[in-house]
Design a protein around this motif. Structure first.
Motif, PDB file in Angstrom:
ATOM      1  N   ASP A   1      83.450  29.739  40.296  1.00 11.88           N
ATOM      2  CA  ASP A   1      82.620  30.818  40.849  1.00 11.88           C
ATOM      3  C   ASP A   1      83.342  32.144  40.981  1.00 11.88           C
ATOM      4  O   ASP A   1      82.691  33.178  41.135  1.00 11.88           O
ATOM      5  CB  ASP A   1      82.092  30.420  42.228  1.00 11.88           C
ATOM      6  CG  ASP A   1      83.171  30.512  43.301  1.00 11.88           C
ATOM      7  OD1 ASP A   1      84.186  29.777  43.206  1.00 11.88           O
ATOM      8  OD2 ASP A   1      83.014  31.325  44.227  1.00 11.88           O
ATOM      9  N   SER A   2      84.679  32.146  40.948  1.00 11.81           N
ATOM     10  CA  SER A   2      85.436  33.369  41.231  1.00 11.81           C
ATOM     11  C   SER A   2      86.380  33.736  40.100  1.00 11.81           C
ATOM     12  O   SER A   2      86.560  32.982  39.145  1.00 11.81           O
ATOM     13  CB  SER A   2      86.239  33.195  42.527  1.00 11.81           C
ATOM     14  OG  SER A   2      85.382  33.043  43.635  1.00 11.81           O
TER      15      SER A   2
ATOM     16  N   ALA B   1      79.550  28.343  35.052  1.00 11.22           N
ATOM     17  CA  ALA B   1      79.553  29.082  36.311  1.00 11.22           C
ATOM     18  C   ALA B   1      78.430  28.570  37.200  1.00 11.22           C
ATOM     19  O   ALA B   1      77.321  28.307  36.714  1.00 11.22           O
ATOM     20  CB  ALA B   1      79.363  30.574  36.045  1.00 11.22           C
TER      21      ALA B   1
ATOM     22  N   ASP C   1      88.841  31.439  38.520  1.00 12.43           N
ATOM     23  CA  ASP C   1      88.315  30.350  37.691  1.00 12.43           C
ATOM     24  C   ASP C   1      88.091  30.766  36.236  1.00 12.43           C
ATOM     25  O   ASP C   1      87.912  29.899  35.375  1.00 12.43           O
ATOM     26  CB  ASP C   1      86.979  29.858  38.259  1.00 12.43           C
ATOM     27  CG  ASP C   1      87.110  29.298  39.654  1.00 12.43           C
ATOM     28  OD1 ASP C   1      88.052  28.517  39.883  1.00 12.43           O
ATOM     29  OD2 ASP C   1      86.282  29.656  40.513  1.00 12.43           O
TER      30      ASP C   1
ATOM     31  N   ALA D   1      78.014  32.375  41.441  1.00  9.84           N
ATOM     32  CA  ALA D   1      79.268  32.950  40.935  1.00  9.84           C
ATOM     33  C   ALA D   1      79.165  34.465  40.778  1.00  9.84           C
ATOM     34  O   ALA D   1      78.063  35.031  40.632  1.00  9.84           O
ATOM     35  CB  ALA D   1      79.626  32.325  39.593  1.00  9.84           C
ATOM     36  N   ASP D   2      80.318  35.117  40.784  1.00 11.94           N
ATOM     37  CA  ASP D   2      80.377  36.537  40.476  1.00 11.94           C
ATOM     38  C   ASP D   2      79.843  36.777  39.066  1.00 11.94           C
ATOM     39  O   ASP D   2      79.950  35.919  38.186  1.00 11.94           O
ATOM     40  CB  ASP D   2      81.827  37.035  40.545  1.00 11.94           C
ATOM     41  CG  ASP D   2      82.429  36.912  41.938  1.00 11.94           C
ATOM     42  OD1 ASP D   2      81.659  36.815  42.920  1.00 11.94           O
ATOM     43  OD2 ASP D   2      83.669  36.904  42.037  1.00 11.94           O
TER      44      ASP D   2
ATOM     45  N   THR E   1      81.929  26.149  44.974  1.00  8.62           N
ATOM     46  CA  THR E   1      81.611  25.577  43.662  1.00  8.62           C
ATOM     47  C   THR E   1      81.230  24.115  43.840  1.00  8.62           C
ATOM     48  O   THR E   1      80.059  23.764  43.818  1.00  8.62           O
ATOM     49  CB  THR E   1      82.790  25.717  42.680  1.00  8.62           C
ATOM     50  OG1 THR E   1      83.100  27.102  42.485  1.00  8.62           O
ATOM     51  CG2 THR E   1      82.439  25.112  41.316  1.00  8.62           C
TER      52      THR E   1
ATOM     53  N   VAL F   1      82.229  36.136  36.280  1.00 11.29           N
ATOM     54  CA  VAL F   1      82.444  34.723  35.988  1.00 11.29           C
ATOM     55  C   VAL F   1      81.313  34.197  35.116  1.00 11.29           C
ATOM     56  O   VAL F   1      81.544  33.474  34.140  1.00 11.29           O
ATOM     57  CB  VAL F   1      82.554  33.911  37.291  1.00 11.29           C
ATOM     58  CG1 VAL F   1      82.798  32.441  37.003  1.00 11.29           C
ATOM     59  CG2 VAL F   1      83.679  34.470  38.163  1.00 11.29           C
ATOM     60  N   LYS F   2      80.099  34.575  35.438  1.00 11.86           N
ATOM     61  CA  LYS F   2      78.963  34.167  34.612  1.00 11.86           C
ATOM     62  C   LYS F   2      79.106  34.686  33.190  1.00 11.86           C
ATOM     63  O   LYS F   2      78.775  33.995  32.216  1.00 11.86           O
ATOM     64  CB  LYS F   2      77.656  34.655  35.239  1.00 11.86           C
ATOM     65  CG  LYS F   2      77.304  33.975  36.548  1.00 11.86           C
ATOM     66  CD  LYS F   2      76.013  34.539  37.134  1.00 11.86           C
ATOM     67  CE  LYS F   2      75.655  33.849  38.440  1.00 11.86           C
ATOM     68  NZ  LYS F   2      74.435  34.428  39.061  1.00 11.86           N
TER      69      LYS F   2
ATOM     70  N   SER G   1      73.377  26.710  42.102  1.00  9.86           N
ATOM     71  CA  SER G   1      74.365  27.211  43.052  1.00  9.86           C
ATOM     72  C   SER G   1      75.104  26.068  43.744  1.00  9.86           C
ATOM     73  O   SER G   1      74.701  24.906  43.673  1.00  9.86           O
ATOM     74  CB  SER G   1      73.683  28.079  44.105  1.00  9.86           C
ATOM     75  OG  SER G   1      72.963  27.269  45.016  1.00  9.86           O
TER      76      SER G   1
END
Length: 277
Positions: free
Chosen positions: A228-229, A244, A232, A248-249, A17, A252-253, A262
């Motif tokens: 990002d995970s 995010a 979070d 990020a996964d 992140t 998460v988004k 990124s």
């Protein structure tokens, strides 16, 4: 988020992140800390790492007011090092979880005040778990391998801040997930594609954000948070602006208000500098 005058604090995850995937600190992210300091906005590294694993340039920066470790289990005053908030699990509960997962091909890394311990055999096995090289190097550097068993390591301890378990294969992952579901009193999360983590129930980066906002005398809407995970997500949902990073996964988004660049593009720094200019 609105104008910079609306912001009182910025919290960000570190790995993948605020730090690039190779664990370096992008220049634009560091520049954003200088901008936060000029605006009088508090910066808070908020990580699953122990507080001692936060890079010195972040802990020592004039913008850094608080630091959060162990996924919210620890909040410290970054300037004095004083422990302000500490959430731990009973040793008996952690020992029971350990006995349940003992046969599995997983790590069981216990976060205690000032130390992260791992049984040596599990610590050494981690190198074959398919963890990306930069993460593996960091994980190993933050842990102290021990020839003692986890029950022996926990003797005399008052509580455990967090436990992280990396798994070596999908069968172990599935068995670990099923075993953890048998226990009450745990806050389950993940910070890496190949791990599960747990803290005391109710402990998260989101609970840490809420505590810091109360300490600062501001509402949570005055906070901007980046991650990002899965670990979070509570923080992003608790903040006035949850962001995010682009890597990020998807989950998460979906939980975020916005998505920035990124971690390798200095997404956090660019987002902040755009707000603060």
């Amino acid at each position: 988020m609105g104008r910079s005058s609306d912001i009182r604090l910025v919290l960000t995850d570190l790995d993948d992140t605020f730090l690039a995937k190779d664990k370096s600190l992008p220049e634009e992210n560091l520049a954003s800390l200088d901008a936060l300091a000029r605006h009088g906005i508090a910066f808070v590294p908020c990580t699953g790492r122990p507080v001692g694993g936060i890079p010195a340039p972040l802990m020592q920066h004039p913008a850094t007011r608080y630091a959060v470790g162990s996924n919210g289990g620890v909040v410290v005053d970054a300037r004095s090092g004083q422990l302000l908030q500490h959430s731990v699990m009973p040793v008996e509960l952690v020992s029971s979880v350990y006995e349940r997962i003992r046969p599995l091909n997983v790590t069981f890394d216990v976060f205690l005040p000032g130390h992260v311990y791992a049984e040596r055999s599990r610590y050494e096995a981690m190198s074959g778990f398919g963890i990306d090289a930069p993460s593996l190097k960091t994980i190993r550097s933050l842990r102290e391998p021990s020839d003692l068993s986890i029950p022996a390591l926990l003797q005399g301890q008052e509580g455990v801040e967090k436990v992280t378990m990396y798994w070596g294969d999908e069968a172990s992952r599935d068995a670990l997930r099923a075993a953890l579901a048998e226990f009450d009193g745990l806050e389950l999360t993940s910070s890496h594609p190949r791990n599960f983590e747990f803290m005391a129930a109710g402990t998260s980066k989101g609970s840490a954000l809420a505590w810091i906002c109360r300490a600062m005398g501001c509402g949570q809407e005055a906070a901007v948070a980046f991650g990002d995970s899965a670990n979070d997500i509570p923080m992003l949902r608790a903040a006035g602006d949850g962001v995010a990073v682009g890597n990020a996964d998807d989950s998460v988004k979906a939980a975020a208000d916005h998505v920035c660049g990124s971690c390798d593009e200095a997404g956090v720094g660019r987002y902040l500098l755009d707000i603060l200019q």
